[in-house]
Write a protein that holds these residues in place. Structure first.
Motif, PDB file in Angstrom:
ATOM      1  N   THR A 964      -5.458  -2.368 -16.259  1.00 59.72           N
ATOM      2  CA  THR A 964      -6.487  -2.968 -15.400  1.00 59.72           C
ATOM      3  C   THR A 964      -7.811  -2.891 -16.121  1.00 59.72           C
ATOM      4  O   THR A 964      -8.032  -1.998 -16.943  1.00 59.72           O
ATOM      5  CB  THR A 964      -6.577  -2.240 -14.052  1.00 59.72           C
ATOM      6  OG1 THR A 964      -6.889  -0.872 -14.289  1.00 59.72           O
ATOM      7  CG2 THR A 964      -5.269  -2.341 -13.299  1.00 59.72           C
ATOM      8  N   GLY A 965      -8.748  -3.911 -15.831  1.00 64.98           N
ATOM      9  CA  GLY A 965     -10.077  -3.924 -16.419  1.00 64.98           C
ATOM     10  C   GLY A 965     -10.395  -5.316 -17.006  1.00 64.98           C
ATOM     11  O   GLY A 965      -9.541  -6.212 -17.020  1.00 64.98           O
ATOM     12  N   TYR A 967     -11.274  -7.844 -20.031  1.00 64.09           N
ATOM     13  CA  TYR A 967     -10.987  -7.942 -21.466  1.00 64.09           C
ATOM     14  C   TYR A 967     -12.177  -8.568 -22.156  1.00 64.09           C
ATOM     15  O   TYR A 967     -12.182  -9.751 -22.511  1.00 64.09           O
ATOM     16  CB  TYR A 967      -9.711  -8.783 -21.703  1.00 64.09           C
ATOM     17  CG  TYR A 967      -8.448  -8.130 -21.121  1.00 64.09           C
ATOM     18  CD1 TYR A 967      -7.734  -7.210 -21.881  1.00 64.09           C
ATOM     19  CD2 TYR A 967      -8.014  -8.440 -19.838  1.00 64.09           C
ATOM     20  CE1 TYR A 967      -6.591  -6.633 -21.354  1.00 64.09           C
ATOM     21  CE2 TYR A 967      -6.873  -7.844 -19.319  1.00 64.09           C
ATOM     22  CZ  TYR A 967      -6.169  -6.926 -20.069  1.00 64.09           C
ATOM     23  OH  TYR A 967      -5.058  -6.331 -19.568  1.00 64.09           O
ATOM     24  N   VAL A 973     -10.834  -0.886 -20.217  1.00 60.41           N
ATOM     25  CA  VAL A 973      -9.549  -1.160 -19.576  1.00 60.41           C
ATOM     26  C   VAL A 973      -8.839   0.193 -19.361  1.00 60.41           C
ATOM     27  O   VAL A 973      -8.987   1.116 -20.149  1.00 60.41           O
ATOM     28  CB  VAL A 973      -8.689  -2.102 -20.421  1.00 60.41           C
ATOM     29  CG1 VAL A 973      -9.294  -3.493 -20.438  1.00 60.41           C
ATOM     30  CG2 VAL A 973      -8.508  -1.572 -21.822  1.00 60.41           C
ATOM     31  N   GLY A1045      -1.780  -6.768 -22.533  1.00 58.69           N
ATOM     32  CA  GLY A1045      -2.862  -7.306 -21.729  1.00 58.69           C
ATOM     33  C   GLY A1045      -2.620  -8.800 -21.407  1.00 58.69           C
ATOM     34  O   GLY A1045      -1.968  -9.526 -22.166  1.00 58.69           O
TER      35      GLY A1045
END
Length: 1812
Positions: A964-965, A967, A973, A1045
């Motif tokens: 999660t987060g 990019y 992340v 990702g």
């Protein structure tokens, strides 16, 4: 004065006095003497002295004459004559004790020459006080003692040197004082014929020594008396008295003086008892002697001219003057108050003579040498203490008048014609009795309780018969009597007198005679007193027994002989039994019809008066503690029938003290031997002088044919019988124990076999839960032997009726069913024993049965027991319908359930039965708690179930993984995942960058292990992935998973909205969106972090903005207080350390920001901090200077900061291996020594500022100190001696010394220089002798030199240079000594001595042998000087010692050393080659063990010389068959053994050991018999017990032998006295028989036929009683009724004897039985409606007399009914009558038979004393 010690020739003791006869002289001479005394002068005194000398000269020629015929005319005083008399002039007097005469021993004390010989009246008065004071001395001196033997010649020679004569008054004064030397004088009196110048009448003279026993002259400390003051009467009286005294002393001594031998002088002493003088006696009373011829009575006028007064104070009688009394009343008054009377030699013929009035107050009466022939008149002497009647004409008897003389203490009757003392009464205070020189034939007299001396020499005593009881006699003299011919007369006297006798015939008792006296029996003294002829001790027992039996023969029961009379040796508190055995003439057995009664007495000794001991009337008596030393006597009174015969007696030796060891006399067990009963053991214990304590009791159980076994816990006298005791015999064992802890010998008592009790049960109850479905059980405590098939019944209650009906039987358990709910159950227990006997049943009712609560069973856990799996619990619920049961889950480490202990809940209680196993349960067992619930809400008991195995874990894995987060560059992340598979360990995290999604990616190392990643510029345009590899805590690695990702990383553009760059913007911008473009770098903030203290470091805290920062530029500034700023050189970094130069200044920093592209921004200056203050004093650096090696010196270099330096200081420490520190010193330099080697040195430096403030100490530690080079500094060898350790003196340097190399060399010559340095064993005369530091020179080194080679070596093995040293003098030899001296046995009788010599070279050492006795005395054996020794007979029972005296070769002798004593030397042990048994192995036979002695010469000698005794012990086998084991037979320790009934079927074994005189025992020898077979059955000592009356019970008793007795036959019969016929008594075949009137006049006869259990019969034996007599009460009543001749009796008649109904009063009718001398009839009494009628009538006339009236005729008895009798006239006329009692029935029968006696010839006539 009463002398306490008198020689054998003494007269009776009295106060010394001069008793003289009045000499008739002319009146002119008297007038001259009176005129001479009127004017006293010195001439008179010298004249007296001259007269004394003339007397001595005249007497010397007469010394050797046969008789004393010379008469001395001149006179001197009593004292003067005694002092001037020659030794040969002492007269010999007769002896009142029968002894031989002795030479006199006179004690004279020198007097001052200026003391006058005459005293005045004033002097007499002054002398009264000393005289009174001297009286207590006289009393004290009268105690018994023994005088010191002295030479008579010395005393007389002293007398010759004495001064002039002394008057009686002066002599009395000197007597009252203490004398320097006292010597006793005893002179035998003789009769002297008076000369013509003296009175014509023949008179006996008595010297002063005769009456007093001694003359004692004492010095007087008072002033000399004046001659002018003396009384005239004294001088004249002295002359008259001197004449009489001189004449008496010189009378006929020369003819008999040689009879006194030195032996008689030295040995013949008799201690006279003290004559008691009461304190209240008036010593001032005078003694008046009134006699007409002596006192000058004028017969014509009848008046007394003068009275002679005798002075008591002087201790002897002496005239003190004349006193004229005016009237007769004054004379009589004086006579009545005198206490002493001396009329010796005055020819007194009667004590009742006129003019001789004895006074009751007299205490000392001397009447010897008179003509008395009777004692009439002496009864008035109530207070007399000493009575001398010697040498009179008494013939005796006639001593009854002495019975009034209760105070008499000394009685002298010597020299009379007495023939018997039988009439001499008992005198309670008599202590001395002399009856010597009489005609006594025996010493028979009354007992004298206080007599101490009995002198009876020179009599005609020929027997000891009638010898009196003299309990305190000490001296007995019977010399010159015919009785001396009796052998061991002294022993007989010891037996008669007892232990108080000390001297016999004036000699101490002989030890041999005392020992002989102890060998006689205790009753010997009584036999001697009764006339038994004394014999030797070995014959005394039989002789005295025959003597006593002969005395008792006439009074013994006719036809009986006395076989034994004796008493056991009595011991304190031990059973003492007397033995009196009577036998009939010609019958060897003891007479059963003779009854013996006993009475015990106790007395001080055999002849004393014995006192009956209350309640001691049995055959056994237990002496008490107070009986010790006393003699016991038993009087036995035989009784035959009702005739009591005179008593006979037995006497014991003195009671001995108890041994203190108790013993059991008898044991008994009381109580019924039935299971459950309490039995008690009773022990009768003889404590034997010990304090009674609590004995040790124990019980043993003995089953048939087995050994007893101890019952655990049965340790009291009481024991309750248990089930295990049934059919067993119990053994009660008792060990007596005193309070002092002394244990006696244990004794046993066997009981019969214990029987079982009747079966019963108690405490019946029902156990279990009374709930449906449960099992209940009926139980009870059974009692009564072994339980058999007892019965059990279960009954259920009927609700309607309440009755119980049987539902089950045969079992004690019952399972509750639904039918039982709401009802009660009954359990019935019927006990039955093993034999099938049934007891009383017992029942019990239960509670109401309840319905069962819900209950779960068969609980299980279903499912896979793994982490995260789902499991379910199941179970079967009973007890109604199941509702919402609850389940709770737990985990536990244990695989075994223990309730709820150790359970840890993993869920709460809930209805759901399913459960998912959590991670926390991994490794635990899963437990489910199932609580059943019923529909009504009632819960049941929870049930627990545990999983079969522990929860297993899954392999580590991820169940999800995500990122999660945003990019975007600089964005963050985060990865997240789900882990399963146990406890997670350190899982592995990795981030990767991917150019494309399919490539493997590039690892980003800086973020490995992190779950977050800040996207850097390198990631722009790439994919980011996260890879997680799960790892469990135990290290197990799972499969990794990767998450990619979702998009590529985007860069940050200049047009990036402000919102997205909010993390990089310090403050919000107004309005928007705004786009920022970077120009140059800048600092948003700058400040200094740190404290303004010298020595601290300052750092920069800044905020940079403007792209990536490059190398920004820093500058530090120092600003003074006046504002001058100076840049600090070389300070261009982001940190700065304040120095001493900054103190007092302010510090600031400037920063010029520089971007990575070298773009520079504006310089930013921080604020100042300060002023800088000085920091604490510190030492920034500290270092050592020097080498870290032993022997070096250490120093240091230290720097300082913290202001101005002050006086800093330092300390040195040595660190030990245990962590502790040792402070050394504070010097600047430290010298390292050996103690520092291997240690660490610590230096502590403490900085100090100039103002005194101390900083923190700083320390440094060194490396471990290295040791120095090993070096030997010194080596010296001291003087050497053999066998003494040589310890060289050496010095070492170089670290810790290790084990160096040492080599000792021995050389004959002393080496030095290079030869010493190059020494080795290869050199000539050099020998290596040791390789240790310490060397002990041996014998080989003596005379040689010792050299030592030393190679110093460090502990780590490094060596230095060697050193060599040699001793200065050769080795000296040691003193010769010997050690380990020992004796070695070579063979039997041969020994060798050995020892280890030391001390130079041995020379000719000396050897010796010694013998050590048992008392430890060591005796040298002469001639035994070799190292070997052969034993002789003298060595037996001793120990041998070997002596070794070392001698060196140079003749130096060492100390003698003795070996340890050997074992006691004994000859060879006596051996028994074989033990043989004689006799048969049959019960009742006697087996005798005979030893066979080896035939060797040694054994024959050992048996003949050294055998002491032989000990035997008999054993009996305990098991049958081959496996035999033997146990000892108690009290069977002789060579003979009588086979017992218990031995049948067993084997006997006799073991024999021989003991020699040294206490050793030989090897055991034994012999065994074959199996003992039973003997022929026989019965011994058969007798019938019973009292002899027709109402008594009789029992037959006998001793059976011959195997185990079976059913022996017994038959009771009657026998007419004088007739051989026996009449059988039908049905009487038991051991007991109850007599009745049919037996009256007959003897009861019992015939006993012994029968063994196997049926073998023995010879029948019979026993009979005396004729049965009528019971006295019945006899009395029968005799009365027979005398009446006609009598009536009331009785009841049973008219319906055939009826089977119970006998009662209603079935009997009243009858009158009329009996007279002619006939018997039974009359039915009349009533109101009828007349009396005769039912039966019979006369005694024939033919009835031909019948046996006692049995089959006229009167018959019923043996089974003691109230019935039958009157039989003929076969048709008989009637049964019932009376109230047996007594009345017997009276009726005996009256009828008694009246019928004139018609028959049975013995009832004589029995009832009826005249026919």
């Amino acid at each position: 004065m009463e002398e306490p010690v008198v020689q054998s020739g003494e007269a009776p003791p009295e106060k010394p006095q001069v008793s003289e006869k009045k000499i008739s002289v002319s009146s002119s001479e008297s007038a001259k003497r009176v005129s001479r005394t009127a004017k006293p002068s010195v001439a008179a005194t010298s004249k007296v002295v001259g007269q004394t000398g003339s007397i001595r000269k005249k007497m010397e020629p007469k010394i050797n004459s046969d008789s004393g015929s010379g008469v001395v005319k001149s006179t001197v005083t009593g004292s003067g004559s005694g002092s001037a008399r020659s030794p040969n002039s002492v007269p010999i007097r007769r002896n009142s004790t029968g002894g031989l005469p002795e030479k006199p021993s006179v004690s004279v004390t020198k007097r001052p020459g200026n003391v006058g010989s005459v005293a005045t009246k004033k002097t007499s008065t002054l002398a009264s006080d000393p005289l009174r004071r001297s009286l207590p001395e006289i009393r004290r001196s009268s105690l018994p003692s023994v005088a010191t033997k002295t030479s008579p010649r010395a005393g007389i020679a002293e007398t010759r040197k004495s001064g002039p004569p002394v008057s009686p008054v002066t002599r009395s004064l000197r007597t009252s004082t203490d004398s320097d030397v006292t010597k006793k004088e005893t002179i035998k009196r003789s009769s002297v014929k008076s000369a013509s110048s003296i009175s014509s009448s023949s008179k006996r003279a008595t010297s002063s020594l005769d009456s007093g026993g001694s003359i004692t002259l004492r010095k007087v400390s008072s002033k000399p008396f004046s001659p002018s003051a003396r009384s005239p009467a004294v001088t004249s009286w002295s002359k008259v008295g001197s004449l009489s005294s001189s004449m008496d002393r010189s009378s006929s001594f020369s003819g008999r003086r040689k009879a006194a031998t030195p032996e008689s002088r030295d040995s013949r002493f008799i201690v006279l008892p003290q004559v008691e003088i009461k304190a209240g006696d008036d010593v001032d009373k005078v003694v008046i002697c009134k006699f007409p011829k002596l006192l000058g009575v004028d017969k014509a006028r009848g008046e007394v001219k003068a009275w002679r007064l005798f002075d008591l104070h002087a201790g002897f009688v002496s005239p003190s003057g004349f006193s004229m009394l005016d009237n007769a009343f004054s004379a009589q008054h004086a006579f009545d108050h005198m206490i002493r009377l001396d009329l010796r030699g005055h020819r007194v013929r009667s004590l009742n003579a006129s003019g001789l009035n004895l006074s009751p107050n007299l205490e000392f009466v001397y009447l010897r040498d008179n003509l008395l022939s009777t004692l009439e008149g002496v009864e008035i002497l109530k207070r007399v203490k000493v009575l001398d009647l010697s040498f009179n004409d008494f013939k005796g008897p006639g001593f009854e008048p002495l019975e009034s003389c209760k105070a008499l203490q000394q009685l002298y009757l010597a020299g009379n014609q007495i023939t018997s003392l039988i009439s001499l009464p008992q005198l309670p205070n008599l202590e001395f009795l002399s009856v010597a020189q009489n005609k006594l034939k025996s010493l028979s007299m009354a007992s004298q309780p206080r007599l101490q001396v009995l002198a009876a020499s020179k009599n005609k005593i020929s027997t000891l018969k009638g010898f009196p009881y003299l309990p305190v006699l000490e001296h007995l003299r019977v010399e010159e009597n015919p009785i001396l011919q009796i052998s061991h007369l002294e022993a007989a006297s010891i037996l008669l007198v007892g232990p108080t006798l000390k001297k016999f015939n004036d000699r101490d008792l002989s030890r041999e005679e005392v020992a002989i006296a102890k060998r006689y029996p205790a009753h010997t003294a009584l036999c001697i007193r009764d006339g038994w002829e004394f014999c030797r001790p070995e014959h005394a027992i039989d002789s005295t027994f025959r003597f006593l039996v002969e005395q008792w023969r006439d009074n013994s029961p006719a036809g009986y002989l006395i076989k034994e009379i004796s008493i056991d040796q009595p011991f304190e508190e031990d059973a003492c039994q007397c033995h009196f055995v009577f036998v009939k003439d010609g019958t060897p057995s003891i007479c059963p019809n003779l009854v013996l009664k006993f009475q015990w007495f106790i007395g001080e000794r055999s002849l004393s008066n014995f006192t009956a001991i209350p309640e001691a009337i049995e055959q056994v008596y237990w002496p008490k503690h107070e009986d010790i030393g006393k003699v016991l006597k038993v009087e036995c009174t035989p009784m035959l029938g009702e005739t009591e015969y005179p008593s006979i007696f037995a006497m014991s030796s003195p009671v001995s003290p108890g041994t203190g060891c108790p013993k059991v006399v008898s044991l008994d067990v009381h109580g019924e031997l039935v299971e459950g009963n309490i039995i008690k053991g009773y022990a009768k214990v003889a404590w034997c002088g010990g304090t009674p304590g609590k004995g040790v009791a124990s019980w043993l159980r003995r089953r048939w044919n087995s050994s007893p076994v101890v019952i655990v816990g049965a340790e009291d006298e009481e024991y309750r019988l248990t089930l295990e005791d049934i059919d067993s015999s119990l053994v009660f064992m008792y060990t007596p124990v005193t309070e002092e802890g002394v244990k006696g010998e244990a004794q046993y008592k066997h009981t019969d076999f214990v029987k079982a009790a009747l079966p019963s049960v108690n405490n019946v109850r029902i156990i279990g839960v009374h709930v449906e479905g449960n099992i209940i059980k009926g139980v009870g405590d059974y009692f009564g032997g072994r339980e058999g098939p007892s019965k059990f019944d279960w009954l259920r209650e009927t609700i309607d009726t309440g009755d119980f009906s049987l539902v089950s039987s045969g079992t004690a358990e019952y399972t509750l069913t639904k039918e039982d709910v709401g009802r009660r159950l009954a359990f019935v227990y019927i006990p039955i024993n093993f034999e099938g006997q049934e007891g009383e049943s017992v029942s019990v009712v239960s509670e109401t049965i309840k319905q069962a609560p819900p209950k779960v069973t068969n609980v299980k856990i279903i499912g896979d027991i793994r982490e995260n799996n789902k499991v379910t619990v199941t179970g079967v619920v009973t007890g109604g319908s199941e509702a919402s049961s609850r389940v709770q889950w737990f985990k536990t480490r244990s695989s075994v359930l223990d309730g709820e202990n150790g359970l840890e809940a993993v869920s709460t209680s809930k209805i759901a039965k399913a459960f998912r196993i959590p991670l926390g349960a991994v490794g635990y067992y899963i437990v489910a708690k199932f609580t059943p619930m019923a529909a009504d809400g009632e819960s049941g008991e929870p049930a627990f179930v545990i999983s079969e195995k522990a929860v297993e874990t899954l392999p580590p894995s991820l169940n999800f993984l995500s990122i999660t987060g945003d990019y975007i560059e600089a964005g963050i992340v985060t990865a997240s995942y789900g882990y399963i598979g146990g406890h997670e360990g350190r899982s592995i995290y990795n981030w990767y960058l991917h150019e494309v999604e399919s490539d493997s990616g590039t690892l980003i190392p800086e973020v490995s292990g992190l779950l977050q990643y800040r996207i850097s510029k390198d990631a722009i345009g790439k994919f980011v992935s996260f890879k997680c590899t799960p790892v469990r805590d135990d290290g197990v690695v799972g499969e990794p998973r990767t998450c990619l990702g979702q998009e590529r990383v985007r860069p940050v553009l200049l047009d990036t909205p402000v919102v997205e760059l909010s993390k990089q913007i310090l403050r919000p911008l107004p309005h928007g969106p705004w786009f920022i473009r970077f120009t140059y770098p800048r600092l948003l903030s700058l400040q200094i972090v740190g404290t303004a203290v010298e020595g601290t470091s300052l750092s920069v805290d800044k905020k940079y903005w403007g792209g990536e920062e490059g190398d920004s530029v820093f500058r530090w500034f120092r600003t003074s207080l006046d504002g001058i700023q100076i840049e600090v050189n070389n300070a261009s970094t982001a940190s700065y350390k304040l120095s001493v130069d900054d103190i007092g200044f302010f510090v600031s920093v400037s920063c010029e920001p520089v971007r990575r592209d070298w773009a520079r921004g504006p310089i930013f200056l921080s604020e100042q901090i300060g002023p800088i203050i000085a920091g604490p004093p510190t030492c920034p650096s500290l270092e050592f200077l020097g080498s870290m090696m032993e022997g070096q010196s250490l120093s240091f270099v230290a720097s300082y900061s913290g202001g101005e330096k002050g006086n800093c200081f330092h300390e040195w420490f040595r660190l030990k291996s245990n962590g502790s520190k040792e402070k050394l010193k504070a010097d600047e330099f430290l010298n390292l020594g050996i103690e520092d080697v291997g240690k660490v040195i610590e230096l502590v430096y403490t900085p100090v500022r100039s103002d005194g403030i101390r900083g923190s100490p700083r320390s440094i530690t060194s490396e471990r100190i290295a040791p120095g080079e090993p070096t030997g500094l010194e080596l010296i060898i001291p003087d050497c001696c053999e066998d003494e350790d040589v310890i060289p003196q050496k010095k070492y340097f170089g670290g810790q010394e290790g084990v160096g190399e040492y080599v000792w060399y021995r050389t004959k010559n002393k080496l030095d220089g290079s030869s010493l340095l190059d020494i080795s064993d290869t050199c000539d005369g050099v020998v290596t002798c040791g390789k240790t530091l310490i060397y002990t020179p041996s014998l080989e080194a003596v005379g040689a030199y010792l050299a030592l080679y030393w190679l110093p070596t460090r502990a780590d093995g490094k060596c230095g240079k060697p050193l060599v040293s040699i001793c200065s003098s050769p080795v000296n030899p040691a003193l010769p000594i010997v050690s380990n001296v020992r004796v070695k046995k070579l063979s039997s009788g041969n020994y060798c001595g050995e020892g280890e010599y030391f001390g130079g070279y041995e020379g000719s050492s000396l050897f010796s042998w010694y013998r050590e006795t048992n008392d430890g005395t060591i005796i040298l054996i002469n001639g035994a000087n070799s190292s070997t020794y052969e034993v002789t007979d003298s060595d037996y029972n001793c120990r041998l010692l070997f002596g070794y005296t070392p001698v060196r070769s140079d003749s130096i002798v060492g100390e003698l050393k003795l070996s340890e004593p050997t074992e006691v030397i004994f000859p060879e042990l006596p051996r028994v080659e074989m033990l043989a048994l004689t006799g048969k192995a049959v019960e009742g036979d006697i087996l005798t063990a005979i030893e066979v002695v080896p035939e060797t010469e040694t054994q024959q000698q050992v048996w003949s010389k050294y055998k002491k005794d032989i000990k035997y012990q008999w054993f009996c086998s305990t098991e049958m068959g081959d496996n035999k084991s033997f146990e000892p037979v108690p009290l069977q320790q002789s060579c003979s053994y009588k086979v017992r009934i218990e031995d049948i079927g067993r084997c006997l074994r006799c073991e024999c050991t021989v003991t020699d005189v040294f206490g050793r025992s030989s090897d055991l020898a034994y012999a065994e018999t074959s199996t003992i077979s039973p003997g022929i059955p026989r019965i011994d000592k058969l007798e019938i017990e019973g009292r002899g009356f027709h109402t008594n019970l009789y029992a037959v008793r006998g001793i059976y032998s011959g195997g185990k007795e079976g059913k022996s036959r017994i038959q009771w019969l009657r026998s007419m006295v004088g007739s051989p016929d026996l009449i059988s008594i039908p049905g009487e075949i038991g051991r007991m028989y109850e007599a009745n009137v049919d037996d009256v006049g007959y003897r009861l006869v019992a015939i006993y036929t012994p029968i063994r259990e196997d049926g073998v019969e023995g010879q029948p034996v019979s026993a009979s009683t005396d004729p049965i007599a009528v019971e006295p009460d019945v006899f009395k009543e029968v005799k009365q009724k027979l005398d009446l001749g006609s009598v009536k009796f009331e009785a009841l008649c049973d008219k319906d004897r055939s009826s089977k109904k119970d006998t009662g009063v209603g079935s009997f009718e009243r009858r009158i039985l009329e009996v007279n001398r002619k006939r018997v009839k039974v009359v039915k009494p009349g009533s109101k409606t009828s007349f009396p009628t005769t039912e039966i009538r019979g006369s005694y006339a024939p033919p009835f007399h031909e019948m046996e009236f006692f049995f089959a005729g006229f009167v018959e008895l019923f043996r089974n009914d003691q109230h019935r009798l039958r009157i039989v006239v003929d076969s048709e006329n008989e009637v049964d009558l019932m009376v109230q009692s047996r007594h009345l029935r017997d009276v009726i029968v005996l009256v009828i038979r008694g009246l019928a006696q004139r018609f028959n010839s049975t013995s009832l006539n004589s029995l009832l004393k009826i005249e026919t």
